[in-house]
Design a protein around this motif. Sequence first.
Motif, PDB file in Angstrom:
ATOM      1  N   TRP A 118      46.741  38.923  48.153  1.00  0.00           N
ATOM      2  CA  TRP A 118      46.505  38.294  49.446  1.00  0.00           C
ATOM      3  C   TRP A 118      45.964  39.350  50.395  1.00  0.00           C
ATOM      4  N   GLY A 119      44.883  39.011  51.115  1.00  0.00           N
ATOM      5  CA  GLY A 119      44.303  39.924  52.092  1.00  0.00           C
ATOM      6  C   GLY A 119      43.780  39.164  53.285  1.00  0.00           C
ATOM      7  N   GLY A 120      44.205  39.553  54.493  1.00  0.00           N
ATOM      8  CA  GLY A 120      43.760  38.862  55.695  1.00  0.00           C
ATOM      9  C   GLY A 120      44.271  37.435  55.711  1.00  0.00           C
ATOM     10  N   SER A 121      43.345  36.481  55.636  1.00  0.00           N
ATOM     11  CA  SER A 121      43.711  35.066  55.662  1.00  0.00           C
ATOM     12  C   SER A 121      43.353  34.369  54.358  1.00  0.00           C
ATOM     13  N   SER A 122      43.132  35.141  53.299  1.00  0.00           N
ATOM     14  CA  SER A 122      42.638  34.553  52.058  1.00  0.00           C
ATOM     15  C   SER A 122      43.331  35.163  50.843  1.00  0.00           C
ATOM     16  N   VAL A 123      43.217  34.445  49.733  1.00  0.00           N
ATOM     17  CA  VAL A 123      43.685  34.958  48.457  1.00  0.00           C
ATOM     18  C   VAL A 123      42.463  35.348  47.630  1.00  0.00           C
ATOM     19  N   TYR A 124      42.562  36.481  46.955  1.00  0.00           N
ATOM     20  CA  TYR A 124      41.492  36.984  46.096  1.00  0.00           C
ATOM     21  C   TYR A 124      41.995  36.991  44.664  1.00  0.00           C
ATOM     22  N   PHE A 125      41.133  36.642  43.720  1.00  0.00           N
ATOM     23  CA  PHE A 125      41.531  36.690  42.322  1.00  0.00           C
ATOM     24  C   PHE A 125      40.363  37.155  41.466  1.00  0.00           C
ATOM     25  N   VAL A 126      40.711  37.747  40.320  1.00  0.00           N
ATOM     26  CA  VAL A 126      39.752  38.419  39.448  1.00  0.00           C
ATOM     27  C   VAL A 126      39.567  37.616  38.167  1.00  0.00           C
ATOM     28  N   SER A 127      38.317  37.427  37.784  1.00  0.00           N
ATOM     29  CA  SER A 127      37.989  37.048  36.410  1.00  0.00           C
ATOM     30  C   SER A 127      37.491  38.319  35.739  1.00  0.00           C
ATOM     31  N   SER A 128      38.266  38.818  34.779  1.00  0.00           N
ATOM     32  CA  SER A 128      38.001  40.137  34.227  1.00  0.00           C
ATOM     33  C   SER A 128      36.669  40.193  33.489  1.00  0.00           C
ATOM     34  N   PHE A 129      36.349  39.152  32.745  1.00  0.00           N
ATOM     35  CA  PHE A 129      35.042  39.031  32.106  1.00  0.00           C
ATOM     36  C   PHE A 129      34.889  37.617  31.586  1.00  0.00           C
ATOM     37  N   ALA A 130      33.690  37.261  31.188  1.00  0.00           N
ATOM     38  CA  ALA A 130      33.412  35.995  30.504  1.00  0.00           C
ATOM     39  C   ALA A 130      32.248  36.219  29.564  1.00  0.00           C
ATOM     40  N   HIS A 131      32.323  35.631  28.373  1.00  0.00           N
ATOM     41  CA  HIS A 131      31.268  35.788  27.377  1.00  0.00           C
ATOM     42  C   HIS A 131      30.898  34.418  26.824  1.00  0.00           C
TER      43      HIS A 131
ATOM     44  N   HIS B 177      37.888  25.607  35.034  1.00  0.00           N
ATOM     45  CA  HIS B 177      38.416  26.664  34.179  1.00  0.00           C
ATOM     46  C   HIS B 177      37.699  27.982  34.455  1.00  0.00           C
ATOM     47  N   ALA B 178      38.282  29.068  33.950  1.00  0.00           N
ATOM     48  CA  ALA B 178      37.631  30.380  34.009  1.00  0.00           C
ATOM     49  C   ALA B 178      38.262  31.283  32.965  1.00  0.00           C
TER      50      ALA B 178
ATOM     51  N   VAL C  78      52.835  29.563  50.353  1.00  0.00           N
ATOM     52  CA  VAL C  78      52.212  29.091  49.116  1.00  0.00           C
ATOM     53  C   VAL C  78      52.050  30.262  48.149  1.00  0.00           C
ATOM     54  N   VAL C  79      52.343  30.023  46.870  1.00  0.00           N
ATOM     55  CA  VAL C  79      52.192  31.053  45.840  1.00  0.00           C
ATOM     56  C   VAL C  79      50.992  30.689  44.973  1.00  0.00           C
ATOM     57  N   TYR C  80      50.028  31.600  44.871  1.00  0.00           N
ATOM     58  CA  TYR C  80      48.859  31.397  44.027  1.00  0.00           C
ATOM     59  C   TYR C  80      49.092  32.124  42.694  1.00  0.00           C
ATOM     60  N   GLU C  81      48.641  31.498  41.593  1.00  0.00           N
ATOM     61  CA  GLU C  81      48.938  32.005  40.261  1.00  0.00           C
ATOM     62  C   GLU C  81      47.667  31.988  39.402  1.00  0.00           C
ATOM     63  N   THR C  82      47.458  33.063  38.636  1.00  0.00           N
ATOM     64  CA  THR C  82      46.335  33.108  37.695  1.00  0.00           C
ATOM     65  C   THR C  82      46.852  32.928  36.273  1.00  0.00           C
ATOM     66  N   GLU C  83      45.985  32.355  35.435  1.00  0.00           N
ATOM     67  CA  GLU C  83      46.309  32.112  34.031  1.00  0.00           C
ATOM     68  C   GLU C  83      45.314  32.863  33.153  1.00  0.00           C
ATOM     69  N   ASP C  84      45.831  33.777  32.355  1.00  0.00           N
ATOM     70  CA  ASP C  84      44.981  34.591  31.494  1.00  0.00           C
ATOM     71  C   ASP C  84      44.939  33.976  30.096  1.00  0.00           C
ATOM     72  N   ALA C  85      44.227  32.850  29.990  1.00  0.00           N
ATOM     73  CA  ALA C  85      44.038  32.222  28.684  1.00  0.00           C
ATOM     74  C   ALA C  85      42.790  32.818  28.056  1.00  0.00           C
ATOM     75  N   PHE C  86      42.980  33.533  26.952  1.00  0.00           N
ATOM     76  CA  PHE C  86      41.918  34.342  26.388  1.00  0.00           C
ATOM     77  C   PHE C  86      40.892  33.514  25.633  1.00  0.00           C
ATOM     78  N   LEU C  87      41.344  32.425  25.003  1.00  0.00           N
ATOM     79  CA  LEU C  87      40.457  31.600  24.203  1.00  0.00           C
ATOM     80  C   LEU C  87      40.251  30.239  24.867  1.00  0.00           C
ATOM     81  N   LYS C  88      39.124  29.621  24.557  1.00  0.00           N
ATOM     82  CA  LYS C  88      38.799  28.331  25.142  1.00  0.00           C
ATOM     83  C   LYS C  88      39.754  27.253  24.603  1.00  0.00           C
ATOM     84  N   PRO C  89      40.220  26.314  25.480  1.00  0.00           N
ATOM     85  CA  PRO C  89      39.873  26.158  26.884  1.00  0.00           C
ATOM     86  C   PRO C  89      40.539  27.228  27.735  1.00  0.00           C
ATOM     87  N   PHE C  90      39.770  27.785  28.647  1.00  0.00           N
ATOM     88  CA  PHE C  90      40.232  28.920  29.421  1.00  0.00           C
ATOM     89  C   PHE C  90      41.212  28.496  30.509  1.00  0.00           C
TER      90      PHE C  90
END
Length: 453
Positions: free
Chosen positions: A314-327, A305-306, A218-230
């Motif tokens: 990917w680390g161990g048995s899980s996927v990790y993802f970052v939300s860089s910031f939210a305002h 959304h985020a 499985v491939v996990y993907e993040t979306e960096d949408a800067f403006l709402k809707p995120f």
Amino acid sequence: MSATRRQVLARSGALGAGIAFTGALSELFAGTAAAHGKAGYGPLVPDPAGLLDLPKGFRYKVLSREGGDLRSGEGKVPSNHDGMAAFRGKHGGVHLVRNHENRVTGRIGVPTVKGLTYDPMAKGGCTTLALDRRNNVVGERVAIAGTAVNCAGGPTPWGTWLTCEETEDKAGTNGYTKDHGFIFEVDPVDPHRTGAVPLTAMGRFQHEAIAVDPRRGVVYETEDAFLKPFGLFYRFLPEKPEGGRGSLRAGGRLQAMRVPGVPDLSAVQETGACFEGVEWVDVPDPLAAQTPIRLQDFGPKGITHAQKLEGCYWGGSSVYFVSSFAHSAEGSAATHFGQIWRYDPSRRRLTLVIVFGPSTDIQLPGESPDNICLAPSGGLMVCEDGGGAQYVYGLTRGGEIYPMARGRQNIGTPEEPEWGEFAGVTFSPDHDTMYVNCYTPGTTFAVTGPWHK
């Protein structure tokens, strides 16, 4: 980091903030060596050459700079060095694949090369560097051209790189002749084996990074949408989960994550918060022919959304993802200065592992975690994507922060200095070298030293 990001950070008051961490850091580092004792490698030593400050005992080598000649003779080294990965080469050597986040207007675009160009009007793409065991550059060439805003991506278990376009521009926009917003596969050894073929089934949106579950494919993907809707957090279920070069062209199903009762991840502020029964919903139109995916109808329950979904691994048995910031001033449910989330597919469980927040010590590295990778001594290396001085900083298993590198190339003025962000931090397969990019001016460094101290 683009001017738009800097302007928003300045308006939000985030510039110059320090970092504090809270969270269950032990979750992040399953399978890595534990680091004990004093955090970090000591204070940073000013670099007489004015390029990169490092702790005592470490040294760097400049591998490549924008504007130099590609060894292949195909043209100049492009600008805007971004995501990157290191792959094992022959006789202890390394192949580096490096993204170039070029838009329509840019300093130096990726040269077009026959058989490797998707849209000749687009200036983004990737280059590859071939290194010997001593980090001497023995080759540098175009790996893919004619793509747009190649931000991050990620390596596959079968030894290729997936480069991600962080744009939704369609043909006819900004002079483009083809639709953009896709993922492309890049072979680091021979790019002609993968060509310039968009993996359309994986979706057309503002891609940031990917991570592959090596067991399920499985491939996990993040979306960096800067403006709402995120943006959304996605998974791609390939028709050929066994993987292999070119396997993702066979297609598959694209789904988006729904956390029941949580329409916006920024609303979750307590580390350790855990959500069971995460759902995955088929994307109605992965190609976003008429409507961006994040605006499509996911049914009466909606979708989660985020803001600023960026790094993914990917680390161990899980996927990790970052939300860089939210305002909240920009439409998020709440404000934070960075989060790291963990999704365990076996338990369908999502956990908030780390929350970043401003501290009172402005001498500490800044805010907004972006590219991340596991460090050889245990913990993380994090590229910050904020304002002021720019650092690569380390995060130990115990939650202690330490500076690993500081950029010294001033791209502003003496009166109003500004430094290019770091990107693409990654380690060699033998863990003896850290490779990292300075985005502007585009510079690729190899950093060696007592990593296993």
